[in-house]
Design a protein around this motif. Structure first.
Motif, PDB file in Angstrom:
ATOM      1  N   LEU A   4       0.804  -1.224   0.000  1.00 31.66           N
ATOM      2  CA  LEU A   4       0.000   0.000   0.000  1.00 31.66           C
ATOM      3  C   LEU A   4       0.839   1.278   0.000  1.00 31.66           C
ATOM      4  CD1 LEU A   4      -3.212   0.678   2.044  1.00 31.66           C
ATOM      5  CD2 LEU A   4      -1.421   2.385   1.899  1.00 31.66           C
ATOM      6  N   PRO A   5       1.843   1.421   0.875  1.00 34.09           N
ATOM      7  CA  PRO A   5       2.597   2.685   0.882  1.00 34.09           C
ATOM      8  C   PRO A   5       3.305   2.968  -0.438  1.00 34.09           C
ATOM      9  CG  PRO A   5       2.948   1.487   2.919  1.00 34.09           C
ATOM     10  CD  PRO A   5       2.260   0.542   1.992  1.00 34.09           C
ATOM     11  N   GLU A   6       3.847   1.921  -1.074  1.00 34.79           N
ATOM     12  CA  GLU A   6       4.537   2.127  -2.338  1.00 34.79           C
ATOM     13  C   GLU A   6       3.555   2.511  -3.443  1.00 34.79           C
ATOM     14  OE1 GLU A   6       6.628   0.411   0.525  1.00 34.79           O
ATOM     15  OE2 GLU A   6       5.277  -0.986  -0.488  1.00 34.79           O
ATOM     16  N   VAL A   7       2.419   1.829  -3.498  1.00 35.51           N
ATOM     17  CA  VAL A   7       1.425   2.136  -4.531  1.00 35.51           C
ATOM     18  C   VAL A   7       0.836   3.528  -4.308  1.00 35.51           C
ATOM     19  CG1 VAL A   7      -0.738   1.411  -5.611  1.00 35.51           C
ATOM     20  CG2 VAL A   7       0.909  -0.307  -4.863  1.00 35.51           C
ATOM     21  N   GLU A   8       0.630   3.894  -3.051  1.00 37.05           N
ATOM     22  CA  GLU A   8       0.136   5.241  -2.743  1.00 37.05           C
ATOM     23  C   GLU A   8       1.146   6.295  -3.181  1.00 37.05           C
ATOM     24  OE1 GLU A   8      -2.140   8.444  -1.310  1.00 37.05           O
ATOM     25  OE2 GLU A   8      -2.668   6.392  -1.894  1.00 37.05           O
ATOM     26  N   THR A   9       2.425   6.014  -3.008  1.00 36.41           N
ATOM     27  CA  THR A   9       3.460   6.956  -3.440  1.00 36.41           C
ATOM     28  C   THR A   9       3.475   7.087  -4.953  1.00 36.41           C
ATOM     29  OG1 THR A   9       4.811   6.419  -1.498  1.00 36.41           O
ATOM     30  CG2 THR A   9       5.930   7.473  -3.353  1.00 36.41           C
ATOM     31  N   VAL A  10       3.347   5.960  -5.663  1.00 37.45           N
ATOM     32  CA  VAL A  10       3.265   6.003  -7.124  1.00 37.45           C
ATOM     33  C   VAL A  10       2.044   6.813  -7.559  1.00 37.45           C
ATOM     34  CG1 VAL A  10       2.925   4.622  -9.213  1.00 37.45           C
ATOM     35  CG2 VAL A  10       4.516   3.836  -7.453  1.00 37.45           C
ATOM     36  N   ARG A  11       0.917   6.593  -6.890  1.00 40.69           N
ATOM     37  CA  ARG A  11      -0.303   7.342  -7.217  1.00 40.69           C
ATOM     38  C   ARG A  11      -0.073   8.845  -7.107  1.00 40.69           C
ATOM     39  NH1 ARG A  11      -4.439  10.134  -5.125  1.00 40.69           N
ATOM     40  NH2 ARG A  11      -3.482  10.187  -3.053  1.00 40.69           N
ATOM     41  N   ARG A  12       0.508   9.271  -6.002  1.00 41.69           N
ATOM     42  CA  ARG A  12       0.728  10.702  -5.790  1.00 41.69           C
ATOM     43  C   ARG A  12       1.693  11.269  -6.821  1.00 41.69           C
ATOM     44  NH1 ARG A  12       1.164  11.227   0.871  1.00 41.69           N
ATOM     45  NH2 ARG A  12      -0.880  10.264   1.316  1.00 41.69           N
ATOM     46  N   THR A  13       2.694  10.486  -7.180  1.00 44.00           N
ATOM     47  CA  THR A  13       3.655  10.940  -8.182  1.00 44.00           C
ATOM     48  C   THR A  13       3.000  11.063  -9.549  1.00 44.00           C
ATOM     49  OG1 THR A  13       5.419   9.797  -6.967  1.00 44.00           O
ATOM     50  CG2 THR A  13       5.903  10.473  -9.216  1.00 44.00           C
ATOM     51  N   LEU A  14       2.176  10.079  -9.911  1.00 47.70           N
ATOM     52  CA  LEU A  14       1.521  10.122 -11.219  1.00 47.70           C
ATOM     53  C   LEU A  14       0.558  11.299 -11.322  1.00 47.70           C
ATOM     54  CD1 LEU A  14       0.825   6.361 -12.028  1.00 47.70           C
ATOM     55  CD2 LEU A  14       2.565   7.864 -13.007  1.00 47.70           C
ATOM     56  N   ILE A  15      -0.084  11.664 -10.218  1.00 48.58           N
ATOM     57  CA  ILE A  15      -0.954  12.837 -10.250  1.00 48.58           C
ATOM     58  C   ILE A  15      -0.162  14.070 -10.677  1.00 48.58           C
ATOM     59  CG2 ILE A  15      -2.169  14.475  -8.746  1.00 48.58           C
ATOM     60  CD1 ILE A  15      -3.449  12.128  -7.345  1.00 48.58           C
ATOM     61  N   THR A  54      -7.478  12.037 -12.978  1.00 52.78           N
ATOM     62  CA  THR A  54      -6.821  11.882 -11.684  1.00 52.78           C
ATOM     63  C   THR A  54      -6.333  10.440 -11.581  1.00 52.78           C
ATOM     64  OG1 THR A  54      -7.002  12.289  -9.301  1.00 52.78           O
ATOM     65  CG2 THR A  54      -8.875  11.209 -10.357  1.00 52.78           C
ATOM     66  N   VAL A  55      -5.649  10.134 -10.494  1.00 47.25           N
ATOM     67  CA  VAL A  55      -5.190   8.768 -10.232  1.00 47.25           C
ATOM     68  C   VAL A  55      -5.581   8.424  -8.805  1.00 47.25           C
ATOM     69  CG1 VAL A  55      -3.245   7.158 -10.198  1.00 47.25           C
ATOM     70  CG2 VAL A  55      -3.235   9.081 -11.797  1.00 47.25           C
ATOM     71  N   GLU A  56      -6.310   7.330  -8.637  1.00 47.10           N
ATOM     72  CA  GLU A  56      -6.742   6.884  -7.326  1.00 47.10           C
ATOM     73  C   GLU A  56      -6.144   5.511  -7.041  1.00 47.10           C
ATOM     74  OE1 GLU A  56     -10.994   7.095  -7.165  1.00 47.10           O
ATOM     75  OE2 GLU A  56     -11.036   9.262  -7.536  1.00 47.10           O
ATOM     76  N   ARG A  57      -6.414   5.003  -5.837  1.00 49.91           N
ATOM     77  CA  ARG A  57      -5.866   3.710  -5.436  1.00 49.91           C
ATOM     78  C   ARG A  57      -6.949   2.904  -4.734  1.00 49.91           C
ATOM     79  NH1 ARG A  57      -4.805   1.841  -0.915  1.00 49.91           N
ATOM     80  NH2 ARG A  57      -4.898   3.895   0.096  1.00 49.91           N
ATOM     81  N   ARG A  58      -6.933   1.592  -4.979  1.00 43.55           N
ATOM     82  CA  ARG A  58      -7.786   0.659  -4.226  1.00 43.55           C
ATOM     83  C   ARG A  58      -6.897  -0.491  -3.820  1.00 43.55           C
ATOM     84  NH1 ARG A  58     -10.592  -1.367  -0.890  1.00 43.55           N
ATOM     85  NH2 ARG A  58     -12.642  -2.324  -1.174  1.00 43.55           N
ATOM     86  N   GLY A  59      -6.535  -0.539  -2.520  1.00 46.86           N
ATOM     87  CA  GLY A  59      -5.580  -1.540  -2.074  1.00 46.86           C
ATOM     88  C   GLY A  59      -4.251  -1.346  -2.767  1.00 46.86           C
ATOM     89  N   LYS A  60      -3.770  -2.404  -3.429  1.00 45.44           N
ATOM     90  CA  LYS A  60      -2.501  -2.340  -4.156  1.00 45.44           C
ATOM     91  C   LYS A  60      -2.696  -2.023  -5.640  1.00 45.44           C
ATOM     92  CE  LYS A  60      -0.498  -5.868  -1.094  1.00 45.44           C
ATOM     93  NZ  LYS A  60       0.179  -7.182  -1.036  1.00 45.44           N
ATOM     94  N   PHE A  61      -3.927  -1.687  -6.021  1.00 47.60           N
ATOM     95  CA  PHE A  61      -4.241  -1.370  -7.415  1.00 47.60           C
ATOM     96  C   PHE A  61      -4.280   0.134  -7.632  1.00 47.60           C
ATOM     97  CE2 PHE A  61      -5.995  -5.592  -6.834  1.00 47.60           C
ATOM     98  CZ  PHE A  61      -5.803  -6.232  -8.058  1.00 47.60           C
ATOM     99  N   LEU A  62      -3.725   0.580  -8.749  1.00 46.38           N
ATOM    100  CA  LEU A  62      -3.893   1.953  -9.191  1.00 46.38           C
ATOM    101  C   LEU A  62      -5.157   2.049 -10.032  1.00 46.38           C
ATOM    102  CD1 LEU A  62      -0.245   2.705 -10.340  1.00 46.38           C
ATOM    103  CD2 LEU A  62      -1.410   3.803  -8.413  1.00 46.38           C
ATOM    104  N   ARG A  63      -5.887   3.146  -9.870  1.00 47.58           N
ATOM    105  CA  ARG A  63      -7.062   3.430 -10.712  1.00 47.58           C
ATOM    106  C   ARG A  63      -6.775   4.738 -11.449  1.00 47.58           C
ATOM    107  NH1 ARG A  63     -11.634   4.286  -6.921  1.00 47.58           N
ATOM    108  NH2 ARG A  63     -13.006   4.186  -8.729  1.00 47.58           N
ATOM    109  N   ILE A  64      -6.400   4.623 -12.716  1.00 47.17           N
ATOM    110  CA  ILE A  64      -6.129   5.793 -13.539  1.00 47.17           C
ATOM    111  C   ILE A  64      -7.449   6.228 -14.156  1.00 47.17           C
ATOM    112  CG2 ILE A  64      -4.825   6.690 -15.503  1.00 47.17           C
ATOM    113  CD1 ILE A  64      -2.688   4.561 -14.892  1.00 47.17           C
ATOM    114  N   MET A  65      -7.968   7.353 -13.659  1.00 50.02           N
ATOM    115  CA  MET A  65      -9.307   7.820 -14.007  1.00 50.02           C
ATOM    116  C   MET A  65      -9.239   8.760 -15.211  1.00 50.02           C
ATOM    117  SD  MET A  65     -10.561   6.259 -11.334  1.00 50.02           S
ATOM    118  CE  MET A  65     -12.265   6.813 -11.171  1.00 50.02           C
ATOM    119  N   LEU A  66      -9.910   8.339 -16.291  1.00 53.22           N
ATOM    120  CA  LEU A  66      -9.978   9.148 -17.487  1.00 53.22           C
ATOM    121  C   LEU A  66     -11.411   9.654 -17.667  1.00 53.22           C
ATOM    122  CD1 LEU A  66      -8.156   6.276 -18.324  1.00 53.22           C
ATOM    123  CD2 LEU A  66      -7.353   8.009 -19.920  1.00 53.22           C
TER     124      LEU A  66
END
Length: 284
Positions: A4-15, A54-66
Motif C-alpha cells: 500500500l505505501p509504495e502504490v500510494e506513493t506512485v499514485r501521488r507521483t503520477l498525479i 486523476t489517479v486513485e488507489r484501491r488496495g494495491k491497485f492503481l485506478r487511472i481515471m480518465l
C-alpha cells in the motif's frame, strides 16, 4: 511486491506527472499485460483521445481515471511507471506505452512481466474483478477498531495470513504485517480468537501508524521499487524487524528470528511476541 505505501506513493507521483494529459496513441508490446478487454488492440483503440483526470488507489491497485474510462493497474512484483519525452530511447522490459499529445509518454516497465491492466467504463471497475472482492482500506475512516475486530475476531486461522488476505484488509503485504505485529507484540501464528481487547487495540493502532509512516517516507525500497520519478522510498531505514534476522531487537536486544508462516518469510522477536495457544488448544 509494492504494498500500500509504495502504490500510494506512485499514485501521488503520477498525479503530478500525468493529470491533464491527453492520450494520442497506445503501444502494447507485451499483450498478456492487458487482461481486459480480451484484445490488446481494443485496449489501445479505446484509450485514444481520452484525458487523464486523476489517479486513485484501491488496495494495491492503481485506478487511472480518465474521462469516461478507468484503467486498473496492478504492479505485481516489479512493475513501474515513468514519464519520458517521446524521443527518448525505450528501455528494455517496457511493455506498454501511453503516448500523449504533448510529446511525452507514460511508460510501463516490468522485468518480471507479472503486472496487469484492466480497462472499464467509469464505475464498472468496482463491480467486477479484480476490485470487486477487496476488503476495507486501512487508511480510510471505514477502518476502525470495530471493523478490524468484526472482520477477523471469529476466525481460527493464524493472524498473519489473515492480515495478508486482501479480501479482509487491502494493501497489507509481508513487510508491513511483520512490522505491525511486532509493534502490537503479537506472535504471527496466534489466532484471532486468542487476542485480548488490549491486543486488538494495539494491532489496530500499529497497522495505522506503520502504514502512515511508510507513506510519509515514500514506501520501502527493499528490492527494485522506485516511484514514478525514479526515486527510492526511504522507509526501509525505519524497519524494526523485517529483514533484520539475527540483529538485536530494538525493544529488548534479543535476536530477531526468521521463519515461515503461511509460506511467507516472517520476522519476529520471540521475547516481545510470545506465542499463546488458541482457546481451543487450551481445552484439550
Amino acid at each position: 511486491m509494492p504494498e500500500l505505501p509504495e502504490v500510494e506513493t506512485v499514485r501521488r507521483t503520477l498525479i503530478e506527472l500525468v493529470v491533464g494529459k491527453r492520450i494520442q496513441a497506445v503501444t502494447v508490446r507485451l499483450p498478456r499485460i492487458i487482461q481486459r478487454p480480451a484484445e490488446p488492440e481494443q485496449f489501445a483503440d479505446a484509450l485514444v483521445g481520452h484525458t487523464i483526470e486523476t489517479v486513485e488507489r484501491r488496495g494495491k491497485f492503481l485506478r487511472i481515471m480518465l474521462d469516461g474510462l478507468v484503467l486498473v493497474s496492478h504492479l505485481r512484483m516489479e512493475g513501474r511507471y515513468g514519464v519520458f519525452k517521446s524521443e527518448e530511447q525505450i528501455e528494455l522490459h517496457t511493455h506498454v506505452i501511453f503516448h500523449f499529445d504533448d510529446g511525452t509518454d507514460l511508460r510501463y516497465k516490468d522485468v518480471r512481466q507479472f503486472g496487469t491492466m484492466h480497462l472499464f467504463r467509469s464505475g464498472q471497475e468496482l463491480e467486477l474483478p479484480p476490485l470487486n472482492k477487496l476488503g476495507i482500506e486501512p487508511l480510510e475512516e471505514t477502518f476502525t477498531l470495530e471493523a478490524l475486530h468484526g472482520k477477523l475476531a471469529e476466525r481460527s486461522t493464524k493472524i498473519k495470513p489473515l492480515l495478508l488476505n486482501q479480501e479482509h484488509i487491502v494493501g497489507l503485504g509481508n513487510i508491513y504485517v511483520d512490522e505491525a505485529l511486532f509493534q502490537a507484540k503479537i506472535h504471527p501464528e496466534r489466532t484471532p480468537d486468542t487476542l485480548k481487547p488490549a491486543e486488538w487495540k494495539r494491532l489496530y493502532e500499529a497497522i495505522r501508524s506503520t502504514l502512515a509512516l511508510a507513506v510519509e517516507a515514500g514506501g520501502s525500497s527493499i528490492k527494485s521499487y522506485v516511484n514514478g520519478q525514479g526515486e527510492m522510498g526511504m522507509f526501509q531505514h525505519q524497519l524494526l524487524v523485517y529483514g533484520k534476522k539475527d540483529e538485536p531487537c530494538p525493544a529488548c536486544a534479543g535476536p530477531i528470528e526468521k521463519f515461515t508462516v503461511g509460506g511467507r518469510g516472517t520476522h519476529i522477536c520471540s521475547k516481545c511476541q510470545p506465542y499463546v495457544l488458541s482457546a481451543k488448544s487450551r481445552t484439550q
